[in-house]
Scaffold this motif. Structure first.
Motif, PDB file in Angstrom:
ATOM      1  N   MET A 266       0.769  -1.224   0.066  1.00 54.65           N
ATOM      2  CA  MET A 266       0.024   0.037   0.103  1.00 54.65           C
ATOM      3  C   MET A 266       0.798   1.241  -0.051  1.00 54.65           C
ATOM      4  SD  MET A 266      -3.346   0.847  -0.211  1.00 54.65           S
ATOM      5  CE  MET A 266      -4.488   2.116   0.334  1.00 54.65           C
ATOM      6  N   ALA A 267       1.738   1.340   0.909  1.00 55.91           N
ATOM      7  CA  ALA A 267       3.014   2.259   0.952  1.00 55.91           C
ATOM      8  C   ALA A 267       3.592   2.817  -0.675  1.00 55.91           C
ATOM      9  CB  ALA A 267       3.960   2.187   1.699  1.00 55.91           C
ATOM     10  N   ARG A 268       3.841   1.453  -0.950  1.00 56.26           N
ATOM     11  CA  ARG A 268       4.419   1.608  -2.616  1.00 56.26           C
ATOM     12  C   ARG A 268       3.542   2.101  -3.520  1.00 56.26           C
ATOM     13  NH1 ARG A 268       9.016   0.117  -5.204  1.00 56.26           N
ATOM     14  NH2 ARG A 268       9.068   1.198  -7.315  1.00 56.26           N
ATOM     15  N   MET A 269       2.038   1.650  -3.499  1.00 59.26           N
ATOM     16  CA  MET A 269       1.134   2.152  -4.405  1.00 59.26           C
ATOM     17  C   MET A 269       0.955   3.503  -4.370  1.00 59.26           C
ATOM     18  SD  MET A 269      -2.338   2.992  -4.735  1.00 59.26           S
ATOM     19  CE  MET A 269      -3.245   2.167  -3.131  1.00 59.26           C
ATOM     20  N   LEU A 270       0.812   4.219  -3.028  1.00 57.21           N
ATOM     21  CA  LEU A 270       0.517   5.618  -2.766  1.00 57.21           C
ATOM     22  C   LEU A 270       1.824   6.407  -3.193  1.00 57.21           C
ATOM     23  CD1 LEU A 270      -1.131   5.421   0.575  1.00 57.21           C
ATOM     24  CD2 LEU A 270      -2.236   6.229  -1.501  1.00 57.21           C
ATOM     25  N   PHE A 271       2.893   5.811  -2.991  1.00 55.05           N
ATOM     26  CA  PHE A 271       4.172   6.563  -3.168  1.00 55.05           C
ATOM     27  C   PHE A 271       4.320   6.760  -4.816  1.00 55.05           C
ATOM     28  CE2 PHE A 271       8.744   6.244  -4.883  1.00 55.05           C
ATOM     29  CZ  PHE A 271       9.187   7.477  -4.159  1.00 55.05           C
ATOM     30  N   ASP A 272       3.976   5.549  -5.534  1.00 53.89           N
ATOM     31  CA  ASP A 272       3.873   5.726  -6.945  1.00 53.89           C
ATOM     32  C   ASP A 272       2.962   6.575  -7.729  1.00 53.89           C
ATOM     33  OD1 ASP A 272       6.098   3.804  -7.332  1.00 53.89           O
ATOM     34  OD2 ASP A 272       4.866   2.204  -7.717  1.00 53.89           O
ATOM     35  N   LYS A 273       1.850   6.952  -7.188  1.00 54.65           N
ATOM     36  CA  LYS A 273       0.574   7.841  -7.280  1.00 54.65           C
ATOM     37  C   LYS A 273       1.084   9.230  -6.759  1.00 54.65           C
ATOM     38  CE  LYS A 273      -3.407   4.856  -7.708  1.00 54.65           C
ATOM     39  NZ  LYS A 273      -4.757   4.732  -7.117  1.00 54.65           N
ATOM     40  N   MET A 274       2.006   9.420  -6.139  1.00 51.67           N
ATOM     41  CA  MET A 274       2.191  10.942  -5.799  1.00 51.67           C
ATOM     42  C   MET A 274       2.564  11.664  -7.207  1.00 51.67           C
ATOM     43  SD  MET A 274       4.721  10.838  -2.530  1.00 51.67           S
ATOM     44  CE  MET A 274       4.733  12.572  -2.355  1.00 51.67           C
ATOM     45  N   PRO A 275       1.791  12.908  -7.213  1.00 50.01           N
ATOM     46  CA  PRO A 275       2.179  13.880  -8.294  1.00 50.01           C
ATOM     47  C   PRO A 275       3.463  14.643  -8.559  1.00 50.01           C
ATOM     48  CG  PRO A 275       0.446  14.856  -7.083  1.00 50.01           C
ATOM     49  CD  PRO A 275       0.733  13.313  -6.464  1.00 50.01           C
ATOM     50  N   VAL A 276       4.003  15.008  -7.161  1.00 49.06           N
ATOM     51  CA  VAL A 276       5.056  15.694  -7.123  1.00 49.06           C
ATOM     52  C   VAL A 276       5.724  14.857  -5.983  1.00 49.06           C
ATOM     53  CG1 VAL A 276       6.252  17.595  -6.523  1.00 49.06           C
ATOM     54  CG2 VAL A 276       4.183  17.855  -7.829  1.00 49.06           C
ATOM     55  N   LYS A 277       7.255  14.545  -5.960  1.00 51.90           N
ATOM     56  CA  LYS A 277       8.010  14.118  -5.015  1.00 51.90           C
ATOM     57  C   LYS A 277       9.134  14.971  -4.651  1.00 51.90           C
ATOM     58  CE  LYS A 277       6.760   9.482  -6.211  1.00 51.90           C
ATOM     59  NZ  LYS A 277       6.643   9.358  -7.702  1.00 51.90           N
ATOM     60  N   ASN A 278       9.391  15.074  -3.299  1.00 53.75           N
ATOM     61  CA  ASN A 278      10.795  15.606  -3.014  1.00 53.75           C
ATOM     62  C   ASN A 278      11.573  14.638  -2.347  1.00 53.75           C
ATOM     63  OD1 ASN A 278       9.729  15.378  -0.512  1.00 53.75           O
ATOM     64  ND2 ASN A 278       9.226  17.891  -0.304  1.00 53.75           N
ATOM     65  N   ILE A 279      12.603  15.009  -1.606  1.00 54.73           N
ATOM     66  CA  ILE A 279      13.448  13.799  -0.962  1.00 54.73           C
ATOM     67  C   ILE A 279      12.669  13.361   0.299  1.00 54.73           C
ATOM     68  CG2 ILE A 279      14.527  15.754   0.866  1.00 54.73           C
ATOM     69  CD1 ILE A 279      16.400  12.877  -1.430  1.00 54.73           C
ATOM     70  N   VAL A 280      11.681  13.955   0.827  1.00 59.55           N
ATOM     71  CA  VAL A 280      11.098  13.199   2.026  1.00 59.55           C
ATOM     72  C   VAL A 280      10.379  12.269   1.696  1.00 59.55           C
ATOM     73  CG1 VAL A 280       9.308  13.689   3.804  1.00 59.55           C
ATOM     74  CG2 VAL A 280      10.799  15.359   3.059  1.00 59.55           C
ATOM     75  N   PRO A 281       9.376  11.910   0.819  1.00 62.44           N
ATOM     76  CA  PRO A 281       8.904  10.643   0.331  1.00 62.44           C
ATOM     77  C   PRO A 281       9.660   9.565  -0.098  1.00 62.44           C
ATOM     78  CG  PRO A 281       8.145  12.154  -1.174  1.00 62.44           C
ATOM     79  CD  PRO A 281       8.785  13.045  -0.162  1.00 62.44           C
ATOM     80  N   TRP A 282      10.697   9.634  -0.543  1.00 64.51           N
ATOM     81  CA  TRP A 282      11.736   9.014  -1.263  1.00 64.51           C
ATOM     82  C   TRP A 282      12.375   8.412   0.002  1.00 64.51           C
ATOM     83  CZ3 TRP A 282      12.766   6.972  -5.951  1.00 64.51           C
ATOM     84  CH2 TRP A 282      12.110   7.543  -7.063  1.00 64.51           C
ATOM     85  N   THR A 283      12.927   9.324   1.044  1.00 65.64           N
ATOM     86  CA  THR A 283      13.524   8.815   2.289  1.00 65.64           C
ATOM     87  C   THR A 283      12.532   7.817   3.027  1.00 65.64           C
ATOM     88  OG1 THR A 283      14.856  10.829   2.396  1.00 65.64           O
ATOM     89  CG2 THR A 283      14.718   9.514   4.275  1.00 65.64           C
ATOM     90  N   ILE A 284      11.318   8.221   3.170  1.00 64.51           N
ATOM     91  CA  ILE A 284      10.514   7.352   3.705  1.00 64.51           C
ATOM     92  C   ILE A 284      10.196   5.971   3.321  1.00 64.51           C
ATOM     93  CG2 ILE A 284       7.849   7.113   4.536  1.00 64.51           C
ATOM     94  CD1 ILE A 284       7.864  10.301   4.701  1.00 64.51           C
ATOM     95  N   ILE A 285       9.964   5.835   2.123  1.00 61.62           N
ATOM     96  CA  ILE A 285       9.642   4.762   1.401  1.00 61.62           C
ATOM     97  C   ILE A 285      11.004   3.781   1.258  1.00 61.62           C
ATOM     98  CG2 ILE A 285      10.323   5.253  -0.951  1.00 61.62           C
ATOM     99  CD1 ILE A 285       7.381   2.901   0.092  1.00 61.62           C
ATOM    100  N   ILE A 286      12.288   4.166   1.249  1.00 61.10           N
ATOM    101  CA  ILE A 286      13.291   3.534   0.993  1.00 61.10           C
ATOM    102  C   ILE A 286      13.720   3.106   2.569  1.00 61.10           C
ATOM    103  CG2 ILE A 286      15.931   3.666   0.861  1.00 61.10           C
ATOM    104  CD1 ILE A 286      15.361   5.787  -1.433  1.00 61.10           C
ATOM    105  N   SER A 287      13.514   3.967   3.434  1.00 62.96           N
ATOM    106  CA  SER A 287      13.750   3.481   5.165  1.00 62.96           C
ATOM    107  C   SER A 287      12.766   2.230   5.265  1.00 62.96           C
ATOM    108  CB  SER A 287      13.571   4.768   5.930  1.00 62.96           C
ATOM    109  OG  SER A 287      14.364   5.712   5.510  1.00 62.96           O
ATOM    110  N   GLY A 288      11.621   2.686   4.895  1.00 56.29           N
ATOM    111  CA  GLY A 288      10.567   1.615   5.211  1.00 56.29           C
ATOM    112  C   GLY A 288      10.925   0.233   4.625  1.00 56.29           C
ATOM    113  N   TYR A 289      11.330   0.013   3.503  1.00 58.13           N
ATOM    114  CA  TYR A 289      11.735  -1.354   2.772  1.00 58.13           C
ATOM    115  C   TYR A 289      13.018  -1.753   3.399  1.00 58.13           C
ATOM    116  CZ  TYR A 289       8.897  -1.289  -1.677  1.00 58.13           C
ATOM    117  OH  TYR A 289       7.805  -1.406  -2.334  1.00 58.13           O
ATOM    118  N   ALA A 290      13.644  -0.766   3.936  1.00 58.79           N
ATOM    119  CA  ALA A 290      15.235  -1.167   4.597  1.00 58.79           C
ATOM    120  C   ALA A 290      14.684  -1.656   5.987  1.00 58.79           C
ATOM    121  CB  ALA A 290      16.153  -0.046   4.720  1.00 58.79           C
ATOM    122  N   GLU A 291      14.081  -0.841   6.732  1.00 57.54           N
ATOM    123  CA  GLU A 291      13.454  -1.331   7.986  1.00 57.54           C
ATOM    124  C   GLU A 291      12.887  -2.881   7.986  1.00 57.54           C
ATOM    125  OE1 GLU A 291      11.033   1.529   9.595  1.00 57.54           O
ATOM    126  OE2 GLU A 291      12.801   2.725  10.030  1.00 57.54           O
TER     127      GLU A 291
END
Length: 600
Positions: free
Chosen positions: A265-290
């Protein structure tokens, strides 16, 4: 014939105009060298006493974190007005000096300068925490006395400050909000935020529903409250209703699903984001890492770099912390390689995160390499390296590093001593550990906390001094928790102290009546002693209470992929080959005469 014209030197008027142009934005400058140059020009032009110049210079020195220079400028002003006092109060607050901010406020009053509607919001920013609740009340009284409640900016600041002072503060904020004659969207948002922070999500939502006008901050505040409470169904329902979503809205809900473990679900929402800055990239990468999903984390990190986004300090630290938590060395090394390749300017905090990541991933050689290469170290740097050495059993090296820390003039803190005591415990240095414990308060004025007592109990327990450990638990100046008693129970198991184990478990059951691990360990202790009647009694007691021991799990990273196994697990696609290898290892161990100890 060409005639050379003399170069015209700037006149006094043009130099003055250049200086005036610099002064327009001086209060926003952060380059200390440039600020000092303008300071010299101000002094030369005799402009320091100008009532509009001095505040800007104080603000600039404050932004450069040169508060001493800011105070020196203030002290040179012959008749400071309220604007100048406000600027100095704000400078002290900005540089984390709340007591000096209040001292300036009191000095202003004693010099007959009356505060204005800007004074109190600046001063209120110095108030946060339960202990400062009386100070907020005092400021509130002043505001009422001088009639500044009519300026909506002032009561809004009061609500925000009250919300940082615990439950009493939230109640005071609620009362103030109810009596406000005029409220704007900031008033409503501040009150809703106060309730969300206090965990009163139902009342916050009720207030949100009553708002006459909402902005994106209003929606994001409630959304954040649902996410932090783990109520993702309500969070998503609210998210879908939002009329306008910004990066904060998307990032908040992506973060919520990451924390809930729903990476799809996190990835689906991330992919749908119209604009991304460094914050959502950091959140999703850290989420996968954890979650140990190395391939997904590395793939997204590559895509982030391909998109031209360079992680800032916060992003790097967050991703490295996730790697350290889950042991994902592959991603951590990739981040480090990226730092080197892009010539990323490593602040001390980033280097600390690298040391911590390598240490927790058992790459102490690389941790030491980063540590020794640091231009500047702080106490966190030393603590990270000490903790790494301690947790991997390098007690002697940890104590040597602690000595070096003292020699280089760094004062240890309470975290330092946790690492030192753990190092002594794992290395079996009982007497040395006790000496370090006693020197905490005597030599460093650090009062031992429950974590330090836990380390010493573990130290004594591993050393077989169980009676001393038990006496220390009973004489602790604070209430012993389940971790303390659990540590002692582990020592009882190590040394087969059957009688003491039963007494320890009685204490543990009072604190954690449904924790199966305590009963399981007691059962193993009885089994090791051959007391099968007691083993049976413990198992019957477990069944009567209705608790069952969950399967333990182990994980290992192979080829940038984390594999997790439970007891008798056959879910892995190569489980047949894995068990074949385990059988071969068991046979090899038997041939060399290895006999396993009792295990749970």
């Amino acid at each position: 014939m060409q005639i050379s014209m003399p170069i015209r030197t700037p006149s006094l008027v043009s130099r003055r105009r250049l200086l005036e142009e610099k002064l327009i934005d001086l209060h926003k400058w952060t380059n200390l060298k440039q600020v000092k140059q303008v300071h010299a020009q101000i002094l030369k032009a005799n402009l320091l006493q100008d009532i509009s110049v001095a505040p800007k210079l104080i603000a600039a020195f404050s932004l450069c974190h040169e508060i001493v220079l800011a105070v020196n400028v203030f002290n040179q002003i012959q008749q400071p007005n309220v604007h100048l006092y406000n600027t100095l109060i704000r400078a002290h607050v900005r540089n984390s000096q709340p007591s000096l901010a209040f001292a300036t406020f009191f000095e202003m009053q004693s010099n007959g300068v009356y505060p204005d509607n800007f004074t109190y919001p600046f001063l209120l920013k110095a108030c946060s925490g339960h202990s400062l609740y009386p100070m907020v009340q005092m400021i509130h009284t002043h505001i009422e006395k001088f009639g500044f409640c009519s300026d909506i900016f002032v009561p809004n600041s009061l609500i925000d400050s009250y919300s940082k002072c615990g439950s009493f503060g939230v109640n005071a904020a609620r009362k103030l909000f109810m009596v406000m004659r005029e409220r704007d969207v900031v008033s409503w948002n501040s009150m809703i935020s106060s309730l969300v922070k206090a965990g009163e999500l139902g009342e916050a939502r009720h207030l949100f529903d009553e708002m006459p006008e909402r902005d994106t901050v209003s929606w994001n505040t409630i959304l954040d409250g649902y996410v932090k409470a783990g109520e993702m169904n309500k969070a998503f329902e609210l998210f879908e209703k939002m009329p306008d979503r910004n990066v904060v809205s998307w990032s908040t809900v992506v973060s919520g699903y990451c924390k809930a473990g729903d990476m799809d679900m996190a990835r689906m929402l991330f992919d749908k984001m119209p604009v991304k800055n460094i914050v959502p990239w950091t959140i999703i990468i850290s989420g996968y890492a954890e979650k140990g999903m190395t391939k997904e984390a590395i793939s997204l990190y590559d895509k982030m770099e391909e998109a031209g986004l360079r992680p800032d300090d916060g992003a790097v630290i967050s991703i490295l912390a996730a790697c350290a938590e889950s042991g994902l060395l592959g991603l951590g090394e990739k981040v480090h390689a990226s730092i080197k390749r892009t010539k990323f300017k490593c602040r001390t905090s980033v280097s600390n995160a690298l040391v911590d990541m390598y240490a927790k991933c058992a790459r102490l050689d690389k941790a030491y390499s980063v540590f020794d290469g640091m231009a500047r170290r702080d106490v966190v740097s030393w603590n990270a390296m000490l903790q790494g050495l301690a947790m991997h059993g390098h007690g002697e090296k940890a104590l040597q590093l602690f000595s070096r820390m003292n020699e280089e003039g760094f004062a240890p803190d309470k975290v330092t001593f946790i690492s030192v005591l753990c190092a002594c415990s794992h290395a079996g240095f009982v007497e040395e550990g006790l000496q370090y414990f006693y020197t905490m308060e005597r030599d460093y004025r650090i009062i031992p906390e429950v974590e330090h007592y836990g380390c010493v109990i573990d130290l004594l327990g591993r050393g077989g001094r169980l009676n001393e450990a038990f006496r220390l638990v009973q004489s602790m100046p604070m209430e012993s928790n389940a971790i303390i008693w659990g540590t002692l129970l582990g020592a009882c198991r190590m040394h087969n102290a059957v009688d003491l184990a039963g007494e320890v478990v009685d204490h543990l059951v009072k604190l954690e009546p449904s924790d199966v691990g305590n009963f399981s360990m007691l059962s193993n202790i009885y089994a090791a002693a051959g007391d099968w009647d007691s083993v049976s009694n413990v198992r019957l007691r477990m069944r009567r209470i209705g608790i069952q021991k969950p399967s333990g799990s182990s994980s290992i990273e192979v080829d940038e992929e984390l594999h997790e196994f439970t007891v008798f697990d056959q879910s892995h696609p190569k489980s047949d080959k894995i068990y074949e290898m385990i059988d071969r290892l068991v046979q090899d161990l038997k041939q060399v005469g290895y006999v396993p100890k009792a295990y749970q």
